[in-house]
Motif scaffolding. Structure first.
Motif, PDB file in Angstrom:
ATOM      1  N   THR A   1      -1.837  -0.871  -5.624  1.00  0.00           N
ATOM      2  CA  THR A   1      -2.932  -1.691  -5.495  1.00  0.00           C
ATOM      3  C   THR A   1      -2.802  -3.152  -5.224  1.00  0.00           C
ATOM      4  O   THR A   1      -3.684  -3.882  -4.903  1.00  0.00           O
ATOM      5  CB  THR A   1      -3.997  -1.495  -6.898  1.00  0.00           C
TER       6      THR A   1
ATOM      7  N   LYS B   1      -0.703  -4.879  -9.741  1.00  0.00           N
ATOM      8  CA  LYS B   1      -0.050  -4.338 -10.998  1.00  0.00           C
ATOM      9  C   LYS B   1       1.305  -5.265 -10.895  1.00  0.00           C
ATOM     10  O   LYS B   1       1.943  -5.814 -10.099  1.00  0.00           O
ATOM     11  CB  LYS B   1       0.340  -2.834 -10.594  1.00  0.00           C
TER      12      LYS B   1
ATOM     13  N   SER C   1       0.680  -1.325  -0.020  1.00  0.00           N
ATOM     14  CA  SER C   1      -0.065  -0.047  -0.055  1.00  0.00           C
ATOM     15  C   SER C   1       0.982   1.198  -0.118  1.00  0.00           C
ATOM     16  O   SER C   1       0.332   2.327  -0.335  1.00  0.00           O
ATOM     17  CB  SER C   1      -0.848   0.079   1.036  1.00  0.00           C
TER      18      SER C   1
END
Length: 472
Positions: free
Chosen positions: A407, A410, A399
């Motif tokens: 997220t 990715k 985070s």
């Protein structure tokens, strides 16, 4: 007295042969190669010796008569094996194999209707009767080595006219000749001159027909063993030692990336905390290693990832024996999703049992695979490691990652850096094609289980399979 006379005559032959060999050495030093070869041939005819035979083969090679040299190297190898002269065996075998693809060959077919008792078939340079080599009857209808340039096939038989056909051959070229029914005649006007290529072994000095027949049989058997001739219609030859081996294949398969930590510049700018003395905390920024020495050096953490790889393998090496090959192998592939592998190293392959080949390659190189970024790790200055459980890095939650990686879904390229590992070869020969030309080899189906390890971040496991052709 009769025994003594024969002994003296034999001693005279040996002495004369030694003189001829010395004369050949002098002529060779003067650059008179052809004359030197003729002297060596005379010497060998007088006193057959393994060393002289090998010298003659080397001389004919230097003269450019590669077909004659090839036959002489075959013969020298056999004699050296009988005499247990391994040094000469190696020299003759390596030289013979080096000439293999360069030597022209003629296939002389004698139909049953044309065959008669006492028929002899010879081939060689048209300009010199001494250059004609006898083709054993067992080799009729099979490719036989000869010299390049203006060549002729000569066929003789008792009470028949001599038949000849002249043509020209380039190095490595092949030609087929059919012998017609010979016309009635007086037979050859003069017997063919003696030739070392037709000469009996050293032990058979009587020179009678029985000895000649025995020697021809042994020569044919050895030639069958060493080089089953190509008929032009497929693989009837034999893979030999002493040759360069080239293997090229196409591969496709699976790739499991186990690179769990790797540098990723896309997360530069990520801020993270590490502990200091007395419960304090310090802030560092990934990519900024100058603000606080020892801090700011970051890696990304990755999940394991599966990919499809597609590429090829290449091997260049040497046939140590007919069934053992050593050299270097490379495996190169792209990945879907985006990635690659570049691996290579020393490799050995051997025929375990027809049609199975096994092999082993020690590889070094690198791999990269697309994987999901799950977090990061940031470096801790050496002076603060005691406050961080003696760890050189601290975890960075996903985070907190910069570059849009916060997220947790990715993906990016997990780069393995310098990796070491091994590849196992499991190959099955689908089509074996041993011939006397540059296409001699085998069509293979292969699997290449591979594993690599990176000292810094993990490794990868690959299982490519594919087809290829091995020239050997």
């Amino acid at each position: 007295m009769l025994f003594g006379s024969r002994a003296l005559a034999q001693d005279d032959k040996v002495a004369k042969a030694a003189v001829l060999a010395r004369e050949a050495e002098t002529l060779m030093s003067q650059g008179k190669t052809s004359e030197a070869c003729d002297k060596l041939e005379e010497s060998q005819l007088l006193d057959p010796r393994g060393g002289t035979l090998l010298d003659l083969a080397l001389c004919r090679e230097k003269e450019g008569r590669l077909g004659t040299a090839y036959v002489l190297f075959e013969r020298a190898e056999k004699v050296a094996l009988e005499e247990k002269r391994n040094d000469r065996v190696t020299t003759a075998r390596v030289k013979k194999n080096a000439l293999f693809a360069k030597v022209p060959r003629v296939t002389v077919t004698v139909p049953k209707a044309a065959e008669v008792d006492g028929m002899e078939v010879r081939v060689g340079l048209a300009a010199s009767p001494n250059a004609l080599m006898l083709i054993p009857k067992s080799e009729w209808g099979r490719s036989f080595p000869t010299d390049s340039g203006p060549v002729k096939v000569q066929v003789t038989a008792p009470e028949k006219e001599t038949w000849e056909q002249a043509f020209s051959l380039k190095p490595g070229e092949k030609k087929a000749i059919a012998v017609p029914v010979l016309k009635a005649g007086k037979g050859p006007s003069t017997p063919p001159p003696p030739s070392v290529t037709d000469q009996p072994k050293k032990d058979d000095k009587k020179g009678d027909k029985k000895a000649d027949k025995k020697d021809d049989k042994e020569k044919d058997e050895e030639e069958d063993k060493e080089d089953k001739k190509d008929t032009g219609g497929g693989g009837t030859g034999k893979h030999e030692s002493g040759r360069v081996v080239f293997d090229l294949g196409l591969l496709v398969g699976g790739h499991l990336s186990l690179i769990l930590e790797a540098p990723l510049s896309d997360i530069n700018g990520t801020q993270y905390n590490y502990k200091g003395a007395g419960g304090s905390e310090f802030l560092a920024s990934c990519g900024n290693t100058s603000a606080v020495p020892g801090a700011g050096d970051c890696d990304a953490k990755f999940d394991p990832a599966l990919a499809v790889n597609y590429g090829g393998q290449i091997f260049v090496g040497y046939a140590i024996t007919e069934t053992v090959q050593f050299g270097g192998r490379g495996l190169f592939a792209g990945h879907y999703p985006l990635g690659y592998q570049i691996l290579g190293g020393p490799s050995i392959s051997f025929e375990a049992a027809k049609p199975l080949w096994l092999g082993f390659t020690v590889v070094v190189g690198t791999t990269q695979a697309t994987a999901t970024v799950t977090g990061g790790k940031g470096s801790v200055p050496e002076g603060n490691r005691a406050d961080n459980a003696d760890e050189s890095e601290v975890d960075i939650p996903v985070s907190q990652l910069a570059g849009g990686f916060n997220t947790g879904d990715k993906q990016a390229g997990a780069f393995g850096g310098f990796e070491v590992g091994a590849t196992v070869e499991l190959s099955v020969v689908l089509i074996d094609n041993p011939t006397n030309d540059g296409l001699s080899g085998s069509f293979l189906f292969s699997a290449w289980p591979t594993g690599v390890w990176s000292p810094t971040g993990g490794g990868a496991i690959m299982l490519p399979i594919g087809i290829g052709y091995r020239w050997h």
